[in-house]
Design an enzyme around this catalytic site. Structure first.
Site: not given
Ligand SMILES: Cc1ncc(COP(=O)(O)O)c(C=O)c1O
Lengths: 416, 178
Positions: A129, A205, A208, A231, A373
């Site tokens: 992401h 990360d 998810q 999430k 993203c």
């Molecule tokens: C795999 C992953 N990492 C990081 C994020 C970022 O999360 P946040 O927007 O809450 O910082 C997301 C959110 O879309 C995500 O899907």
């Protein structure tokens, strides 16, 4: 235990979520976008409201009872956020941030700036992401670092064939536990072993992953883990960074201000102990308390059971999509539900994802359309965008049936 | 709640299925401008040839995107081809007024993680603004008038205006180089 045995029916979960019982045009809300942001059970809303009604004061500052209560609630939320991911020392190893993105930026700014210099290597994956990619691109530009990528193979998994070569000379490996696009669950513990053997640290990360599967940082073997409250049934504005205490202790502060200092003089300052060293200014107190309530809610049900429910539903959804639309649909992600999460990306021949999402909205079906993203991954998939339906504990077969019905309508509208 | 038939008019679907002026032109002599919609990853490339007399001699569109961005681009290309650049610019203005938004409102939907849902508040904002605008003469717009339903779906406005903003860029470039 007895309580959780009773609660195997998603209908029971749905009842806990006020937004899911709202009907629009007489239709129930079919919410299939939890990978973007999940909904909130009454328990979370009530915890935050009750905090504001009875316990709000700034934390770590007042000596009066109210401020002590608020501080105790905030600090116990920290411990809950740590225990949830198996942190060995949750009171010291959990840093509250505003989201996973900030957690990852904290690592790049603090650990990265201090420990990386020109020519150093960071290994990432092609399925990151932007949150676990752009901070490293920024640092690479600033410091002249080399970025290498673990490729995604034709099975939608990481191709680890050349892992050792990729890791040669690496100082850091940044990898997502679960892809927000493909749903792929990555073998991070295997990667972490290989990385550690080469002396590199591992940033996982968990945005998810943590909401959907049992998670234990010691088992995974990562050095940093980021996740995000919104999430996983929690509010927006709260994220978590976990790192081993020894690593956090050696890291310089991130943002400067109140809270993060022990002493300030006109010519310098002494940073606070961990974790407060990394929390400048008044933190998101109610949000931390809301997150703790969400964690409690998830734990009451049991992460194993949530995973099991989502796997079953993913199997059903994949079967229905392939069965109903066959050649007309492309699903991007592993076909085996045990190897993936319930984030299901797909494209439909001749219909742009944006249009799919629009037509589905007519039937109260909410899915995400776009690049999620993850633009480098989109380029690899040779598409600008996909549609994505993502599942959570409150979804059921009716939701999938509604998705399939609305997709059928979309195909008819756009049929050439 | 606005219905899908407001958005997906038959003429729009027709332009989507059989886009006019699709393709590329060698550049140079054509100028080439690219436009992106970060929300959905849509991409429009406009190839433009402007004669020394200031006429849009040829235009081709490539790229990929949703039915709204693609059909809008297709209609845009047919409506400016053969026109004086000043007329083309007027048409851009008229079309954007039809979309009843200003640049800063277009910029308001960025690269967010929140999906494509919009709030009724943003819809109201756009409608309020509409009151300040003079009425658009739809008869001047021909097929393009079919896109007016897009206004009821605020997140899609950016799809509809993408090719027009890209055209402006191409016009600027073409006129700067002559
Ligand atoms: C795999 C992953 N990492 C990081 C994020 C970022 O999360 P946040 O927007 O809450 O910082 C997301 C959110 O879309 C995500 O899907």
């Amino acid at each position: 235990m007895e309580m959780s045995e009773k609660r195997i029916n998603p209908d029971d979960f749905r009842r806990d979520f006020p937004i899911l019982s709202v009907k629009e045009n007489g239709k129930r809300l079919v919410y299939l976008d939890s990978a973007a942001s999940s909904q909130h059970p009454v328990k979370v809303l009530a915890a935050m409201e009750s905090y504001y009604e009875t316990s709000h004061a700034n934390v770590h500052r007042g000596v009066y009872k109210l401020a002590e209560d608020a501080t105790a609630m905030f600090e116990s939320a920290r411990v809950a956020a740590g225990r949830f991911i198996g942190a060995p020392d949750p009171a010291r190893e959990i840093i509250f941030t505003k989201n996973a993105t900030e957690s990852l930026n904290l690592v790049s700014h603090s650990w990265g700036r201090k420990n990386l210099s020109a020519g150093d290597v960071i290994v990432l994956t092609e399925m990151e992401h932007h949150a676990n990619l752009v901070p490293w691109l920024m640092l690479a530009e600033e410091k002249g670092l080399e970025l290498r990528y673990i490729p995604v193979d034709s099975e939608w998994e990481l191709d680890l064939t050349n892992l050792d070569a990729l890791l040669e000379g690496a100082k850091l490996v940044c990898v997502t536990l679960a892809s927000n696009v493909l749903g792929t669950l990555n073998p991070v513990s295997l990667i972490a072993d290989a990385a550690h053997a080469k002396g590199a640290l591992v940033v996982a990360d968990g945005a998810q992953f943590v909401p959907h599967l049992p998670c234990d940082v010691t088992e995974i073997g990562c050095d940093f883990l980021a996740y995000t409250g919104h999430k996983m049934l929690g509010p927006t504005g709260i994220g978590v960074l976990w790192a081993k205490a020894s690593i956090l202790e050696a890291m310089p502060p991130f943002l400067g201000g109140g809270e993060m200092i022990l002493d300030v003089r006109v010519d310098g300052f002494t940073p606070n102990e961990i974790p407060w060293k990394f929390e400048a200014g008044t933190p998101p107190i109610a949000e931390a308390i809301g997150l703790a309530a969400a964690i409690e809610y998830l734990q009451d049900i049991g992460m194993d059971r949530i995973r099991e429910h989502e796997m079953k539903l993913t199997r059903y959804a994949l079967g229905e999509l392939e069965g109903q639309f066959g050649e007309k649909i492309t699903v991007y992600g592993p076909p085996d539900p045990t190897k993936r999460s319930g984030a299901i990306s797909f494209s439909v021949q001749g219909v742009h994802p944006h249009d799919i999402s629009q037509v589905l909205d007519e039937d109260g079906v909410c899915i995400r359309a776009g690049h999620h993203c993850a633009k480098p991954l989109m380029r690899k998939l040779q598409t600008a965008a996909t549609a994505r339906a993502s599942l959570y504990l409150y979804n059921d077969q009716d939701d999938i049936d509604a998705l399939v019905g609305a997709l059928d309508k979309t195909l008819k509208l756009f049929s050439f | 709640m606005p219905g899908l038939e407001d958005l997906y008019r038959e003429i729009i679907l027709d332009h989507y299925r059989s886009p006019r002026n699709k393709g590329e032109l060698p550049s140079p002599p054509a100028v080439k401008a690219e436009g992106f919609n970060p929300l959905c990853g849509d991409e429009i490339i406009v190839y433009l040839i402007v004669s020394s007399g200031g006429v849009v001699e040829d235009i081709k569109i490539s790229g990929q995107g949703c039915s709204i961005s693609q059909s809008s681009a297709s209609m845009m290309s047919s409506s400016v081809k053969g026109k004086a650049t000043s007329e083309a610019r007027d048409l851009v203005k008229t079309f954007k007024r039809l979309m009843s938004i200003h640049e800063h409102e277009i910029a308001a939907t960025g690269d967010s993680a929140s999906g494509i849902a919009t709030t009724s508040a943003s819809a109201a904002y756009i409608h309020d603004d509409e009151a300040d605008e003079e009425a658009v003469d739809l008869s001047k717009l021909g097929d393009l008038a079919a896109l007016q339903g897009v206004v009821k779906f605020p997140v899609r406005i950016k799809c509809a205006t993408l090719s027009w903003n890209t055209l402006l860029q191409a016009l600027d470039e073409a006129e700067a180089s002559t």
